[in-house]
Design an enzyme around this catalytic site. Sequence first.
Site, short mmCIF file in Angstrom:
data_model
loop_
_atom_site.label_atom_id
_atom_site.label_comp_id
_atom_site.label_asym_id
_atom_site.label_seq_id
_atom_site.Cartn_x
_atom_site.Cartn_y
_atom_site.Cartn_z
N SER A 242 0.81 -1.21 0.00
CA SER A 242 0.00 0.00 0.00
C SER A 242 0.85 1.27 0.00
CB SER A 242 -0.95 -0.04 1.20
OG SER A 242 -1.98 0.91 1.07
N ASP A 253 10.45 5.88 -9.69
CA ASP A 253 10.06 6.59 -10.91
C ASP A 253 10.85 7.89 -11.09
OD1 ASP A 253 8.25 4.66 -11.61
OD2 ASP A 253 6.53 5.66 -10.71
N LYS A 267 -0.68 -4.33 -3.19
CA LYS A 267 -1.96 -3.83 -2.68
C LYS A 267 -2.12 -2.39 -3.16
CE LYS A 267 -4.97 -2.19 0.54
NZ LYS A 267 -5.34 -0.76 0.72
#
Length: 453
Positions: A242, A253, A267
């Site tokens: 999560s 990224d 998740k």
Amino acid sequence: NPSNAAQFNIEMSRSLEGIGASLQSENEYVTIQSIVKGGPAEKSKQVAVKDRIVGVAQGKNGEFQDIIGWRTDNAIPLIRGTKGTTVRLKLLPEGKTNTNPKIVELVRDKIVLQDQLASKEIRTYDVNGKAVKIGIIDVPAFYLDYKALQAGDKNYQSISRDVKIIIDSLKAQKVDGIVMDLRQNGGGSLPEAIQLTGLFIKTGPVVQVRDVRNKIEQDDDDDPSVAWNGPLAVMVDRFSASASEIFAGAIQDYGRGLIVGTQTYGKGTVQSAIDLDKVIGSSFSKLLAGLKNKGDQTVRSSSGGQISFGQINLTIAKFYRISGSSTQHKGVIPDIQFPSAIPLDKYGEDTEPSALPFDMIAKGNYATTGSFSDAIPQLKTLHDARMQSNVSYKNLVEDIAEYKKRDAEKIVTLNEAELKKQHEEDDAKTLAHDNARRAALGLKPLVKGAPRV
């Protein structure tokens, strides 16, 4: 249910309101296992570890309720309660009979779970004759004491605030790099994931969210300040989930840091917690309280307030990385991968038959701060070469292979001699692994039966 809802809120805030003691059931008694430093129990100087709680009363004049034989989960709601309220306990010291329990009166207070907050350690490594100091920050959860924040408490607890303080202390100690350890971190507050990412980037998007109407929102870090701009790595494992995946995904990224470990949980769904106390009307609440407690309308919840109906967690949206990839089902793939001691085929969103699938949306508008694309192949080569001579790494690989072999076995012997032989072989192998590791660290070998550290 109310108990789970209360526990969820405790885990999110890393605090509770109560007497400052952990409890466990032992031989039909709810027993004090530990006492929190600075809490009401310790301050009273009347409560000791191994004391048994045989009765609980509310306020200065409330009637005692016998809790001998109770489950700990059922006793805790009577003992916890709102800060400033009084609870009285009947205690039996260890070894005493239940003929004359002592009565202790305590005023509940807010207890911060210090041992469950972010922490740090510094490790020094020799790299080509140079001492390199690495600060390791343990991030156990993305916690936020929302109640304290809403109340205007300037010292409210949150993971981003705590990590910022730790980073400042590591900078003062002149570390050369920082590792964020997110292993076993199951997530928590989305705003905290954004705030924590913001400690390592100037400004920009951190995560995208698509709701059931296919509306996409982008959550940004708007604070241009950066707490740490030096070398950074993020360590993850299968139980990083999560908010952990949002943070790790954003760092990857942006090219801000290196992700190491194993594939994360996957998740990538958003839940909204609905407090049923606010949904169910007060008149209906009183009716249910009366039915449950035969007219006594002060049924206590796990947080110590009035009757609680718990909360419902509804899945309302999905998370997406700023690169456009969902963290759902796939998770985050580390740049440098380690063998997983956690079976990947048994745990993770991709092992659930009804899990939502992985998908993608358009990437967000962001600019990378760096890139590891050219360095990763070389880092992998160096890592593989180093692990060839690393005793602990070899032992881990062997242990994983042994676990898979044992897990695949369909027959278990019931022959006592064969079981004993197997246990002795396992103990011998564990001892050999421990001594090989200790030898590599320059420590003395253990002998059979000695404690292993």
